[in-house]
Design a protein around this motif. Structure first.
Motif: not given
Length: 203
Positions: A25, A50-52, A124-125, A130, A133, A137, A160-161, A165
């Motif tokens: 991102n 949920r990727s922001g 994708q991170p 990741a 992230l 979180l 994946s985000a 999560e």
């Protein structure tokens, strides 16, 4: 890597949500600081769940750089077209948040306006993002997740985000339920709850 702290607090125990900036991102964050360069002063942001996307929209609007329309795919297309027209009349940059591409727009005028706007997509991170992230979180939840957790969890987790999560939420739940610090036994149990004990997760 970096983070953007939002000026709005969430209900999480640890503090306000943060936007982790990384490979997926960074280009989006850069573009949101330069809305004067957008075609028609409009950008369309899409990406996985949920990727922001919504967090970036809140940050963009709070920064004073322009207005944002979240979950635009759920809006009536005529209403969205009116929002675009009002932004043009006011000279206000407009960030339009969609879901995952492609976005099938049936109204011809709106399709042409959105198609001519700056197209931004969150990917994708990678490993580094990741890991950041995962820790961010956990911090939002006030969960004392040790850095070593990243080395154990990431090769076994979905990349994946949304999946990260869910993993952090499961670690938090088990830690509270067992009244135990979130260490190896909790990490392993969380992965098994989400994926099953026999499913290989090594990437």
């Amino acid at each position: 890597m970096g983070q953007i702290a939002l000026p709005l607090r969430s209900g999480a125990r640890g503090g306000p949500p943060r936007i982790v900036i990384g490979n997926a991102n960074a280009h989006v964050a850069d573009a949101l600081t330069q809305p004067e360069s957008w075609p028609f002063r409009t950008a369309v942001l899409t990406g996985p769940p949920r990727s922001g996307k919504s967090l970036l929209a809140r940050w963009f609007a709070a920064s004073g750089n322009g207005a944002a329309v979240d979950d635009a795919q759920a809006l009536d297309e005529t209403e969205l077209f009116h929002r675009w027209n009002r932004a043009q009349a006011d000279g206000t940059p407009l960030l339009v948040i969609g879901g995952e591409p492609p976005w099938d727009i049936t109204l011809p005028d709106l399709r042409s306006r959105m198609g001519g706007s700056l197209q931004l997509e969150i990917g994708q991170p990678d490993d580094a993002m990741a890991g950041d992230l995962l820790l961010s979180l956990a911090e939002e939840r006030g969960l004392p997740l040790e850095p070593d957790a990243v080395h154990y969890l990431l090769p076994r987790a979905e990349r994946s985000a949304a999946a990260l999560e869910r993993l952090v939420a499961e670690i938090d739940r088990l830690s509270l339920e067992r009244k135990s610090a979130p260490r190896l036994a909790i990490w392993r149990a969380a992965l098994e709850c989400l994926h099953g004990p026999d499913e290989p997760r090594l990437l």
